[in-house]
Design a protein around this motif. Structure first.
Motif, short mmCIF file in Angstrom:
data_model
loop_
_atom_site.label_atom_id
_atom_site.label_comp_id
_atom_site.label_asym_id
_atom_site.label_seq_id
_atom_site.Cartn_x
_atom_site.Cartn_y
_atom_site.Cartn_z
N LEU A 1 0.83 -1.21 0.00
CA LEU A 1 0.00 0.00 0.00
C LEU A 1 0.86 1.26 0.00
CD1 LEU A 1 -2.94 -0.86 2.44
CD2 LEU A 1 -2.84 -1.09 -0.05
N GLU A 2 1.96 1.23 0.73
CA GLU A 2 2.87 2.37 0.77
C GLU A 2 3.45 2.63 -0.62
OE1 GLU A 2 5.69 1.17 3.68
OE2 GLU A 2 4.35 1.47 5.38
N LYS A 3 3.84 1.56 -1.32
CA LYS A 3 4.40 1.70 -2.66
C LYS A 3 3.37 2.26 -3.64
CE LYS A 3 6.83 -1.64 -4.34
NZ LYS A 3 7.26 -3.01 -4.71
N VAL A 4 2.14 1.76 -3.53
CA VAL A 4 1.07 2.25 -4.41
C VAL A 4 0.81 3.73 -4.16
CG1 VAL A 4 -1.36 2.03 -5.03
CG2 VAL A 4 -0.01 -0.03 -4.60
N ALA A 5 0.78 4.11 -2.89
CA ALA A 5 0.54 5.51 -2.54
C ALA A 5 1.67 6.40 -3.07
CB ALA A 5 0.42 5.66 -1.03
N LYS A 6 2.90 5.91 -2.97
CA LYS A 6 4.05 6.69 -3.45
C LYS A 6 3.98 6.86 -4.96
CE LYS A 6 9.10 6.86 -3.35
NZ LYS A 6 10.35 6.23 -2.87
N THR A 7 3.65 5.78 -5.67
CA THR A 7 3.53 5.86 -7.12
C THR A 7 2.45 6.86 -7.53
OG1 THR A 7 4.23 3.55 -7.37
CG2 THR A 7 3.01 4.53 -9.22
N THR A 8 1.33 6.83 -6.83
CA THR A 8 0.24 7.77 -7.12
C THR A 8 0.66 9.20 -6.87
OG1 THR A 8 -1.45 6.11 -6.60
CG2 THR A 8 -2.12 8.42 -6.49
N ALA A 9 1.37 9.43 -5.76
CA ALA A 9 1.81 10.79 -5.43
C ALA A 9 2.77 11.32 -6.49
CB ALA A 9 2.49 10.78 -4.06
N ILE A 10 3.73 10.49 -6.92
CA ILE A 10 4.70 10.92 -7.92
C ILE A 10 4.00 11.24 -9.24
CG2 ILE A 10 6.66 10.15 -9.32
CD1 ILE A 10 7.60 8.54 -6.89
N ARG A 11 3.07 10.39 -9.64
CA ARG A 11 2.33 10.62 -10.88
C ARG A 11 1.51 11.90 -10.79
NH1 ARG A 11 -1.02 6.73 -10.53
NH2 ARG A 11 -2.79 8.01 -9.90
N THR A 12 0.85 12.09 -9.64
CA THR A 12 0.01 13.27 -9.45
C THR A 12 0.82 14.56 -9.53
OG1 THR A 12 -1.53 12.03 -8.06
CG2 THR A 12 -1.56 14.43 -7.84
N LEU A 13 2.04 14.54 -9.01
CA LEU A 13 2.88 15.74 -8.94
C LEU A 13 3.70 15.97 -10.20
CD1 LEU A 13 4.01 15.29 -5.24
CD2 LEU A 13 2.61 17.16 -6.12
N GLY A 14 3.56 15.07 -11.17
CA GLY A 14 4.26 15.27 -12.43
C GLY A 14 5.66 14.70 -12.47
N GLY A 15 5.95 13.77 -11.58
CA GLY A 15 7.27 13.15 -11.59
C GLY A 15 8.10 13.57 -10.39
N ILE A 16 9.09 12.74 -10.09
CA ILE A 16 9.90 12.98 -8.89
C ILE A 16 10.82 14.19 -9.05
CG2 ILE A 16 11.86 11.50 -9.50
CD1 ILE A 16 11.69 10.43 -6.59
N ASP A 17 11.08 14.59 -10.30
CA ASP A 17 11.98 15.74 -10.54
C ASP A 17 11.21 17.04 -10.75
OD1 ASP A 17 14.30 14.14 -10.41
OD2 ASP A 17 14.00 13.51 -12.50
N SER A 18 9.89 16.98 -10.63
CA SER A 18 9.09 18.18 -10.88
C SER A 18 9.21 19.18 -9.73
CB SER A 18 7.62 17.79 -11.08
OG SER A 18 7.07 17.30 -9.87
N ARG A 19 8.91 20.44 -10.04
CA ARG A 19 8.94 21.48 -9.01
C ARG A 19 7.81 21.23 -8.00
NH1 ARG A 19 10.83 26.34 -7.73
NH2 ARG A 19 9.45 27.92 -6.83
N ALA A 20 6.67 20.75 -8.50
CA ALA A 20 5.54 20.47 -7.60
C ALA A 20 5.92 19.38 -6.59
CB ALA A 20 4.32 20.04 -8.40
N TYR A 21 6.67 18.38 -7.04
CA TYR A 21 7.09 17.33 -6.11
C TYR A 21 8.00 17.89 -5.02
CZ TYR A 21 8.75 12.88 -4.29
OH TYR A 21 9.05 11.83 -3.45
N GLN A 22 8.91 18.79 -5.42
CA GLN A 22 9.83 19.39 -4.46
C GLN A 22 9.10 20.22 -3.42
OE1 GLN A 22 12.67 21.59 -6.79
NE2 GLN A 22 13.28 19.81 -8.00
N LEU A 23 8.05 20.90 -3.85
CA LEU A 23 7.36 21.83 -2.96
C LEU A 23 6.13 21.24 -2.27
CD1 LEU A 23 7.47 25.01 -5.22
CD2 LEU A 23 8.97 24.46 -3.29
N MET A 24 5.52 20.20 -2.87
CA MET A 24 4.22 19.75 -2.35
C MET A 24 4.14 18.26 -2.02
SD MET A 24 1.59 21.76 -4.91
CE MET A 24 0.17 21.17 -3.98
N SER A 25 5.24 17.53 -2.13
CA SER A 25 5.17 16.08 -1.91
C SER A 25 4.66 15.73 -0.52
CB SER A 25 6.55 15.44 -2.16
OG SER A 25 7.52 16.00 -1.28
N ARG A 26 5.14 16.44 0.48
CA ARG A 26 4.69 16.14 1.85
C ARG A 26 3.18 16.37 1.99
NH1 ARG A 26 8.04 18.56 6.80
NH2 ARG A 26 9.54 17.17 5.79
#
Length: 244
Positions: free
Chosen positions: A157-182
């Motif tokens: 479940l943790e892995k699925v949630a992480k995958t969903t979060a990364i996809r939602t934020l536009g990728g792990i290198d996106s600015r949104a991921y840097q600012l909004m991942s938490r």
């Protein structure tokens, strides 16, 4: 009618029997040796189209090593056959022992004697067995409904949630991921716990596990949050274009 009798003799709750291990002790013989003799008797009886279960009923037991082992349940006829093969004092003593043993059992249980009684008892035993199975299935169902997911399923479940979060934020290198991942991770688990009415995702029931994975895979943020993600990622894209 012979088929009915065979089925009924196999039903050990409807007829008194003595375990072959007990018989082996009575005749002062190793159990494996007695089993060998009984198997020969069974082969002869079945080969002659006589009903061996009226004498010897196949069964099993669990030994001290928790392994299932073969044995037989001997009816009174079966004991008589074993006794007939013994000679001298050993045969006399065994006959006395098994006769006494069956007499004790007959005082506790009245055997069916007519075909009608046998049929009635068979139906009764089947009904009681069905009731016990229903109760057992109900207990198993209740247990499943109260059992939570294990550590491996939690990790999934943790892995699925992480995958969903990364996809939602536009990728792990996106600015949104840097600012909004938490914030996104927090929102995912907040919505998850509200949906399944849990204090923690670790309390997810096993029966809800597949639904839990589907929920996390299909999760999406609120409209305002989605707009914010697009805004941050657009800013990064503009900065890259400017630098180029």
């Amino acid at each position: 009618m012979n088929e009915l009798m065979d089925n009924e003799w196999i039903n050990t709750s409807a007829i008194e029997t003595i375990d072959s291990r007990e018989v082996a002790e009575m005749v002062d013989m190793e159990h494996k040796n007695l089993l060998s003799k009984i198997r020969k008797y069974v082969e002869i009886l079945d080969g002659s189209k006589l009903s061996s279960p009226q004498f010897f009923v196949p069964s099993t037991y669990v030994n001290n090593q928790n392994k299932e082992q073969p044995c037989y349940l001997l009816t009174k006829k079966g004991c008589e056959m074993v006794a007939n093969k013994l000679t001298g004092e050993k045969g006399v003593i065994f006959t006395a022992k098994y006769v006494n043993r069956f007499a004790e059992m007959e005082q506790k249980i009245k055997l069916p004697k007519t075909d009608r009684e046998i049929l009635f008892l068979s139906v009764k035993v089947q009904e009681e067995t069905a009731q016990r199975v229903d109760v057992l299935e109900e207990k198993v169902s209740d247990l499943e409904k109260s059992t939570t997911i294990d550590s491996s399923q939690q990790h999934t479940l943790e892995k699925v949630a992480k995958t969903t979060a990364i996809r939602t934020l536009g990728g792990i290198d996106s600015r949104a991921y840097q600012l909004m991942s938490r914030k996104i991770f927090s929102n995912i688990w907040r919505d998850y716990k509200n949906y399944f009415k849990l204090g923690s995702y670790r309390d997810t029931l096993k029966t809800d596990y597949e639904n839990a994975k589907n929920y996390l895979e299909s999760w999406s943020p609120e409209v305002n949050t989605s707009l914010k993600i697009k805004e941050y990622n657009s800013q990064l894209a503009m900065n890259l274009d400017y630098n180029n």
